[in-house]
Motif scaffolding. Structure first.
Motif, PDB file in Angstrom:
ATOM      1  N   GLN A   1       2.528  -1.410 -11.986  1.00  0.00           N
ATOM      2  CA  GLN A   1       1.479  -0.720 -11.238  1.00  0.00           C
ATOM      3  C   GLN A   1       2.117   0.333 -10.347  1.00  0.00           C
ATOM      4  O   GLN A   1       3.331   0.425 -10.247  1.00  0.00           O
ATOM      5  N   PHE A   2       1.279   1.128  -9.708  1.00  0.00           N
ATOM      6  CA  PHE A   2       1.759   2.097  -8.724  1.00  0.00           C
ATOM      7  C   PHE A   2       1.826   1.420  -7.361  1.00  0.00           C
ATOM      8  O   PHE A   2       1.132   0.432  -7.108  1.00  0.00           O
ATOM      9  N   VAL A   3       2.683   1.948  -6.479  1.00  0.00           N
ATOM     10  CA  VAL A   3       2.816   1.439  -5.115  1.00  0.00           C
ATOM     11  C   VAL A   3       2.886   2.619  -4.146  1.00  0.00           C
ATOM     12  O   VAL A   3       3.249   3.723  -4.534  1.00  0.00           O
ATOM     13  N   ILE A   4       2.536   2.360  -2.897  1.00  0.00           N
ATOM     14  CA  ILE A   4       2.544   3.394  -1.863  1.00  0.00           C
ATOM     15  C   ILE A   4       3.721   3.158  -0.927  1.00  0.00           C
ATOM     16  O   ILE A   4       3.901   2.051  -0.416  1.00  0.00           O
ATOM     17  N   ASP A   5       4.494   4.205  -0.685  1.00  0.00           N
ATOM     18  CA  ASP A   5       5.614   4.124   0.258  1.00  0.00           C
ATOM     19  C   ASP A   5       5.044   4.133   1.671  1.00  0.00           C
ATOM     20  O   ASP A   5       4.464   5.135   2.105  1.00  0.00           O
ATOM     21  N   PRO A   6       5.202   3.048   2.412  1.00  0.00           N
ATOM     22  CA  PRO A   6       4.607   2.965   3.751  1.00  0.00           C
ATOM     23  C   PRO A   6       5.210   3.947   4.756  1.00  0.00           C
ATOM     24  O   PRO A   6       4.576   4.286   5.742  1.00  0.00           O
ATOM     25  N   GLU A   7       6.431   4.417   4.485  1.00  0.00           N
ATOM     26  CA  GLU A   7       7.077   5.360   5.394  1.00  0.00           C
ATOM     27  C   GLU A   7       6.595   6.792   5.178  1.00  0.00           C
ATOM     28  O   GLU A   7       6.696   7.625   6.067  1.00  0.00           O
TER      29      GLU A   7
ATOM     30  N   PRO B   1      -1.235  14.076  -1.106  1.00  0.00           N
ATOM     31  CA  PRO B   1      -0.604  15.284  -0.577  1.00  0.00           C
ATOM     32  C   PRO B   1       0.862  15.086  -0.176  1.00  0.00           C
ATOM     33  O   PRO B   1       1.579  16.053   0.034  1.00  0.00           O
ATOM     34  N   LYS B   2       1.321  13.865  -0.076  1.00  0.00           N
ATOM     35  CA  LYS B   2       2.700  13.583   0.343  1.00  0.00           C
ATOM     36  C   LYS B   2       3.571  13.010  -0.772  1.00  0.00           C
ATOM     37  O   LYS B   2       4.720  12.671  -0.542  1.00  0.00           O
ATOM     38  N   ASP B   3       3.043  12.879  -1.960  1.00  0.00           N
ATOM     39  CA  ASP B   3       3.793  12.299  -3.077  1.00  0.00           C
ATOM     40  C   ASP B   3       4.414  10.956  -2.707  1.00  0.00           C
ATOM     41  O   ASP B   3       5.574  10.679  -3.022  1.00  0.00           O
ATOM     42  N   CYS B   4       3.634  10.118  -2.032  1.00  0.00           N
ATOM     43  CA  CYS B   4       4.172   8.829  -1.584  1.00  0.00           C
ATOM     44  C   CYS B   4       3.798   7.669  -2.505  1.00  0.00           C
ATOM     45  O   CYS B   4       4.105   6.527  -2.208  1.00  0.00           O
ATOM     46  N   ILE B   5       3.157   7.983  -3.628  1.00  0.00           N
ATOM     47  CA  ILE B   5       2.807   6.952  -4.600  1.00  0.00           C
ATOM     48  C   ILE B   5       3.835   7.001  -5.722  1.00  0.00           C
ATOM     49  O   ILE B   5       4.133   8.057  -6.271  1.00  0.00           O
ATOM     50  N   HIS B   6       4.384   5.823  -6.032  1.00  0.00           N
ATOM     51  CA  HIS B   6       5.468   5.738  -7.012  1.00  0.00           C
ATOM     52  C   HIS B   6       5.144   4.716  -8.091  1.00  0.00           C
ATOM     53  O   HIS B   6       4.410   3.764  -7.853  1.00  0.00           O
TER      54      HIS B   6
END
Length: 77
Positions: free
Chosen positions: A32-38, A22-27
């Protein structure tokens, strides 16, 4: 960071996690994909959607994936 994507994502890169976040925090980090911790709101939707079980709550990471949080964070520095 509560959720982290491990190297289990590499080679599969299904993208189901991207569709449910829901926050588009996966890039896309290339391999591989990564999650923005912020940006992550710790909802866990990505973990449920991942078909290869590559997403873990950081507290529940298997020992062989203990470096995953640092790799995810490094992408956003």
């Amino acid at each position: 960071m509560a959720y982290v994507i491990t190297s289990l994502c590499a080679g599969t890169r299904d993208g189901a996690c991207l569709q449910v976040c829901p926050k588009d925090c996966i890039h896309d980090a290339g391999a591989q994909f990564v999650i923005d911790p912020e940006e992550c709101i710790d909802c866990g939707a990505c973990a449920v959607a991942c078909p290869v079980g590559a997403v873990f709550d950081e507290a529940d990471l298997p020992a062989e994936h203990r470096a995953a949080p640092d790799l995810n964070r490094a992408f956003f520095r």
